[in-house]
Enzyme design. Structure first.
Site, PDB file in Angstrom:
ATOM      1  N   THR A 132     111.194  29.968  33.869  1.00  0.00           N
ATOM      2  CA  THR A 132     109.791  30.257  33.586  1.00  0.00           C
ATOM      3  C   THR A 132     109.452  29.784  32.183  1.00  0.00           C
ATOM      4  O   THR A 132     110.227  29.985  31.239  1.00  0.00           O
ATOM      5  CB  THR A 132     109.520  31.775  33.710  1.00  0.00           C
ATOM      6  OG1 THR A 132     109.967  32.230  34.983  1.00  0.00           O
ATOM      7  CG2 THR A 132     108.035  32.068  33.578  1.00  0.00           C
ATOM      8  N   ASP A 169     109.822  44.461  44.887  1.00  0.00           N
ATOM      9  CA  ASP A 169     110.520  44.406  43.591  1.00  0.00           C
ATOM     10  C   ASP A 169     109.711  45.094  42.503  1.00  0.00           C
ATOM     11  O   ASP A 169     109.537  44.563  41.392  1.00  0.00           O
ATOM     12  CB  ASP A 169     110.799  42.957  43.203  1.00  0.00           C
ATOM     13  CG  ASP A 169     111.905  42.832  42.143  1.00  0.00           C
ATOM     14  OD1 ASP A 169     112.651  43.824  41.954  1.00  0.00           O
ATOM     15  OD2 ASP A 169     112.022  41.768  41.516  1.00  0.00           O
ATOM     16  N   LYS A 203     106.374  28.295  36.629  1.00  0.00           N
ATOM     17  CA  LYS A 203     107.646  28.658  37.242  1.00  0.00           C
ATOM     18  C   LYS A 203     108.224  27.417  37.911  1.00  0.00           C
ATOM     19  O   LYS A 203     107.563  26.766  38.720  1.00  0.00           O
ATOM     20  CB  LYS A 203     107.458  29.772  38.282  1.00  0.00           C
ATOM     21  CG  LYS A 203     107.283  31.151  37.682  1.00  0.00           C
ATOM     22  CD  LYS A 203     107.399  32.232  38.750  1.00  0.00           C
ATOM     23  CE  LYS A 203     107.418  33.615  38.132  1.00  0.00           C
ATOM     24  NZ  LYS A 203     107.622  34.666  39.164  1.00  0.00           N
ATOM     25  N   GLY A 214     116.367  32.833  35.831  1.00  0.00           N
ATOM     26  CA  GLY A 214     117.129  33.600  36.801  1.00  0.00           C
ATOM     27  C   GLY A 214     118.046  32.675  37.572  1.00  0.00           C
ATOM     28  O   GLY A 214     118.260  31.512  37.197  1.00  0.00           O
ATOM     29  N   GLY A 215     118.589  33.200  38.669  1.00  0.00           N
ATOM     30  CA  GLY A 215     119.526  32.423  39.453  1.00  0.00           C
ATOM     31  C   GLY A 215     118.904  31.240  40.160  1.00  0.00           C
ATOM     32  O   GLY A 215     119.595  30.270  40.488  1.00  0.00           O
ATOM     33  N   PHE A 216     117.596  31.317  40.400  1.00  0.00           N
ATOM     34  CA  PHE A 216     116.958  30.262  41.186  1.00  0.00           C
ATOM     35  C   PHE A 216     115.754  29.621  40.506  1.00  0.00           C
ATOM     36  O   PHE A 216     115.056  28.828  41.122  1.00  0.00           O
ATOM     37  CB  PHE A 216     116.514  30.815  42.549  1.00  0.00           C
ATOM     38  CG  PHE A 216     117.654  31.235  43.408  1.00  0.00           C
ATOM     39  CD1 PHE A 216     118.391  30.305  44.111  1.00  0.00           C
ATOM     40  CD2 PHE A 216     118.011  32.573  43.489  1.00  0.00           C
ATOM     41  CE1 PHE A 216     119.454  30.688  44.911  1.00  0.00           C
ATOM     42  CE2 PHE A 216     119.081  32.967  44.285  1.00  0.00           C
ATOM     43  CZ  PHE A 216     119.811  32.031  44.997  1.00  0.00           C
ATOM     44  N   GLY A 217     115.481  29.972  39.256  1.00  0.00           N
ATOM     45  CA  GLY A 217     114.327  29.358  38.635  1.00  0.00           C
ATOM     46  C   GLY A 217     114.238  29.620  37.151  1.00  0.00           C
ATOM     47  O   GLY A 217     114.981  30.432  36.589  1.00  0.00           O
ATOM     48  N   GLY A 264     111.998  32.743  30.371  1.00  0.00           N
ATOM     49  CA  GLY A 264     112.860  33.473  31.288  1.00  0.00           C
ATOM     50  C   GLY A 264     113.623  32.536  32.205  1.00  0.00           C
ATOM     51  O   GLY A 264     113.208  31.402  32.446  1.00  0.00           O
TER      52      GLY A 264
END
Length: 376
Positions: A39, A154, A56, A34-37, A32
């Site tokens: 996985t 979330d 992560k 995302g915008g900041f990390g 995975g």
């Protein structure tokens, strides 16, 4: 399709990152981003069984200094939350949190199973029984999280995993709540001020969208998750903007009970005051007698009625009357006027002084002896 790194490889084939972290955790493949990390699925090579784990990596894209700083803060907060909450059997354990080669990492327990988003993709919709089970499994987790003064912020199908392997920590359910990257400690000061807008737009509560999250915000997101699973549609399609109300019932694949419907309606109230304030309140209504779905009652077994048995005297008179009627038809004898007269007469159909009995008289006498004087 993410590349899977071969055993013994030192650098990731996809991104070039060093694979063996802290001389222990080896990344196998990315799962995975995302915008900041990012996985990665990994293995813990320090243990003989080489169990799987999740790495992560804080890896922000260029989006402004303030955003990166906030993202870094949230990344470290996630590690802190997992460290505090991970002893719960339905929350992943934090295994490590460190910096290496200029990057920040956290390593957590790998949960084998499917997210509810993946389940929904294969089954298209959930039924009432499945939603009730989900609520009974997940609400106690929220009880625990909130008791630790933490708001998840979330909750959505992608952050709920159903374990496919036997539980190792004694949990009663196979549901696991993951991704505490957006979580927030609900101090008194924090609850009284607005902050960063965070969460997934489809599931976020109105007050959270304005930067002010409370415990009831998690209840709202869980309620929206449930109506999404029941209908298989995006929550955006389940809200009528013109009427300013939820219309999720119009899109149900299968009907739900009024009791469950009212509970879900209360979880997704826009006004906090009209919404459930805690997971405990939802559980109470969910498992109360009035909230149980109305199930069709099993038909009662037919009651066998006992035959009406006439008193011996009355039965005797009736039989006498019927025999007298038969005698009248075949022998010309005068019939009795009523049952009582026939019962009182008790006269034999023939006597020793009369002529010999005819075959009909003999048969009538036998019938009388069978029904009236069976002991003779």
């Amino acid at each position: 399709m993410p590349h899977q790194n071969l055993e013994g490889t030192k650098f990731c084939r996809s991104c070039g990152s060093k694979l063996l972290l802290k001389d222990r955790y080896r990344a196998i493949k990315p799962i995975g981003q995302g915008g900041f990390g990012r996985t990665f699925l990994a293995v813990d090579e320090d243990k003989p069984s080489k169990p799987r784990c999740v790495i992560k990596q804080f890896f922000p894209q260029a989006q402004g200094t303030s955003n990166i700083q906030k993202a870094a803060e949230l990344f470290h907060q996630e590690a802190m939350r997992l460290d505090e909450l991970g002893q719960h059997p339905q929350i992943p354990d934090l295994l490590a949190h460190f910096e290496q080669d200029g990057f920040s990492y956290l390593v957590q327990e790998f949960i084998e199973g499917l997210t509810l988003s993946q389940e929904l993709a294969s089954k298209r919709s959930f039924n009432e029984t499945e939603i009730r089970q989900l609520l009974n499994d997940l609400l106690p987790v929220l009880q625990f999280v909130h008791s630790q003064q933490v708001i998840h912020r979330d909750i959505k199908p992608a952050n709920i995993i159903r374990r496919s392997l036997p539980l190792q920590k004694g949990s009663q359910g196979g549901i696991v709540l993951v991704d505490f990257g957006a979580s927030k400690v609900a101090t008194k000061a924090a609850l009284q001020q607005t902050g960063t807008t965070i969460g997934s737009p489809e599931y976020v509560a109105p007050e959270q969208a304005r930067g002010w999250a409370v415990f009831a915000s998690d209840i709202y997101s869980l309620g929206v998750t449930c109506i999404h699973l029941l209908t298989g549609l995006s929550p955006f399609n389940l809200y009528d903007i013109q009427q300013d109300r939820w219309v999720w019932r119009q899109f149900l694949k299968r009907p739900v009970s009024d009791a469950l419907g009212k509970i879900l309606d209360k979880t997704i109230e826009s006004a906090i005051a009209r919404r459930y304030q805690s997971a405990t309140e939802v559980l109470r209504d969910l498992n109360s007698q009035s909230a149980a779905p109305a199930m069709p009652k099993s038909p009662s077994p037919p009651v066998k009625s006992s035959p009406v048995v006439a008193p011996p005297t009355a039965a005797k008179g009736i039989i006498d009357q019927e025999l007298a009627d038969v005698s009248s038809q075949f022998l010309g004898a005068k019939p009795a006027k009523n049952h009582q007269e026939a019962a009182n007469s008790q006269k034999p159909l023939s006597s020793p002084n009369t002529k010999p009995k005819s075959p009909i008289e003999q048969e009538l006498e036998e019938l009388r002896s069978q029904f009236i004087d069976p002991g003779k």
